[in-house]
Design a protein around this motif. Structure first.
Motif, PDB file in Angstrom:
ATOM      1  N   PHE A   1       7.782  -6.497   6.765  1.00 43.95           N
ATOM      2  CA  PHE A   1       8.924  -6.954   5.970  1.00 43.95           C
ATOM      3  C   PHE A   1       9.903  -5.842   5.613  1.00 43.95           C
ATOM      4  O   PHE A   1      10.903  -6.078   4.920  1.00 43.95           O
ATOM      5  CB  PHE A   1       8.491  -7.722   4.714  1.00 43.95           C
ATOM      6  N   GLY A   2       9.665  -4.641   6.051  1.00 45.25           N
ATOM      7  CA  GLY A   2      10.584  -3.535   5.760  1.00 45.25           C
ATOM      8  C   GLY A   2      10.393  -3.020   4.350  1.00 45.25           C
ATOM      9  O   GLY A   2       9.260  -2.852   3.900  1.00 45.25           O
ATOM     10  N   GLN A   3      11.495  -2.773   3.661  1.00 49.95           N
ATOM     11  CA  GLN A   3      11.457  -2.290   2.286  1.00 49.95           C
ATOM     12  C   GLN A   3      12.141  -3.294   1.380  1.00 49.95           C
ATOM     13  O   GLN A   3      13.182  -3.844   1.724  1.00 49.95           O
ATOM     14  CB  GLN A   3      12.169  -0.946   2.155  1.00 49.95           C
ATOM     15  N   ILE A   4      11.540  -3.508   0.215  1.00 44.74           N
ATOM     16  CA  ILE A   4      12.109  -4.447  -0.750  1.00 44.74           C
ATOM     17  C   ILE A   4      11.723  -3.990  -2.152  1.00 44.74           C
ATOM     18  O   ILE A   4      10.616  -3.504  -2.371  1.00 44.74           O
ATOM     19  CB  ILE A   4      11.611  -5.889  -0.470  1.00 44.74           C
TER      20      ILE A   4
ATOM     21  N   ALA B   1      12.141 -11.607   5.104  1.00 48.91           N
ATOM     22  CA  ALA B   1      10.825 -11.374   5.691  1.00 48.91           C
ATOM     23  C   ALA B   1       9.714 -11.332   4.642  1.00 48.91           C
ATOM     24  O   ALA B   1       8.543 -11.439   4.977  1.00 48.91           O
ATOM     25  CB  ALA B   1      10.827 -10.081   6.504  1.00 48.91           C
ATOM     26  N   TYR B   2      10.063 -11.154   3.372  1.00 48.08           N
ATOM     27  CA  TYR B   2       9.073 -11.180   2.298  1.00 48.08           C
ATOM     28  C   TYR B   2       8.979 -12.625   1.829  1.00 48.08           C
ATOM     29  O   TYR B   2       9.662 -13.049   0.902  1.00 48.08           O
ATOM     30  CB  TYR B   2       9.492 -10.252   1.151  1.00 48.08           C
TER      31      TYR B   2
ATOM     32  N   ARG C   1       9.490  -0.109  -5.155  1.00 48.31           N
ATOM     33  CA  ARG C   1       9.859  -0.344  -3.758  1.00 48.31           C
ATOM     34  C   ARG C   1       8.579  -0.583  -2.960  1.00 48.31           C
ATOM     35  O   ARG C   1       7.679   0.240  -2.943  1.00 48.31           O
ATOM     36  CB  ARG C   1      10.604   0.850  -3.189  1.00 48.31           C
TER      37      ARG C   1
ATOM     38  N   SER D   1       6.872  -1.327   0.777  1.00 52.26           N
ATOM     39  CA  SER D   1       7.161  -1.055   2.187  1.00 52.26           C
ATOM     40  C   SER D   1       6.004  -1.499   3.067  1.00 52.26           C
ATOM     41  O   SER D   1       4.837  -1.220   2.770  1.00 52.26           O
ATOM     42  CB  SER D   1       7.377   0.438   2.419  1.00 52.26           C
ATOM     43  N   HIS D   2       6.364  -2.192   4.146  1.00 48.75           N
ATOM     44  CA  HIS D   2       5.392  -2.594   5.164  1.00 48.75           C
ATOM     45  C   HIS D   2       6.180  -2.890   6.434  1.00 48.75           C
ATOM     46  O   HIS D   2       7.308  -3.395   6.372  1.00 48.75           O
ATOM     47  CB  HIS D   2       4.609  -3.835   4.735  1.00 48.75           C
ATOM     48  N   GLN D   3       5.596  -2.590   7.554  1.00 54.53           N
ATOM     49  CA  GLN D   3       6.267  -2.799   8.836  1.00 54.53           C
ATOM     50  C   GLN D   3       6.736  -4.244   9.014  1.00 54.53           C
ATOM     51  O   GLN D   3       7.790  -4.503   9.579  1.00 54.53           O
ATOM     52  CB  GLN D   3       5.325  -2.405   9.973  1.00 54.53           C
TER      53      GLN D   3
END
Length: 106
Positions: free
Chosen positions: A71-74, A3-4, A65, A67-69
């Motif tokens: 793409f989640g966490q990466i 997603a990123y 880390r 975080s954003h809705q």
């Protein structure tokens, strides 16, 4: 990391992303630019993301880390360009990305 990607991040320009370190310190940075890299093409996905803050911050180069809705966490490597501008650069094989996606759908 699916997603990123360039397409997703291009839609998030102007939005805030939470960035945290291993000690739990957290800041909010805004996505201001998403640019395709020179290697971007059939074999490689390559892009950079420019993040900015409203005030000067002392953020060292390193892995954080994100975080954003959307793409989640990466975990990504972040480099400061100035006290208010920061950058991540992604270059990855499209073949490996396609293989990872197909394995996730099995």
């Amino acid at each position: 990391m699916d997603a990123y990607n360039y397409q997703q991040l291009s839609q998030l320009i102007g939005e805030a992303v939470q960035v945290s370190d291993q000690q739990g310190n957290q800041v909010s940075l805004n996505i201001t630019e998403v640019n395709k890299g020179q290697l971007d093409g059939e074999q490689w996905e390559a892009f950079s993301v420019i993040y900015t803050s409203d005030e000067a911050m002392n953020i060292s180069q390193g892995t954080y880390r994100f975080s954003h809705q959307a793409f989640g966490q990466i975990d990504l490597f972040l480099s400061p360009n100035s006290a208010v501008e920061f950058e991540t650069i992604v270059t990855r094989s499209r073949a490996q990305e396609a293989q990872a996606s197909s394995q996730g759908q099995s």
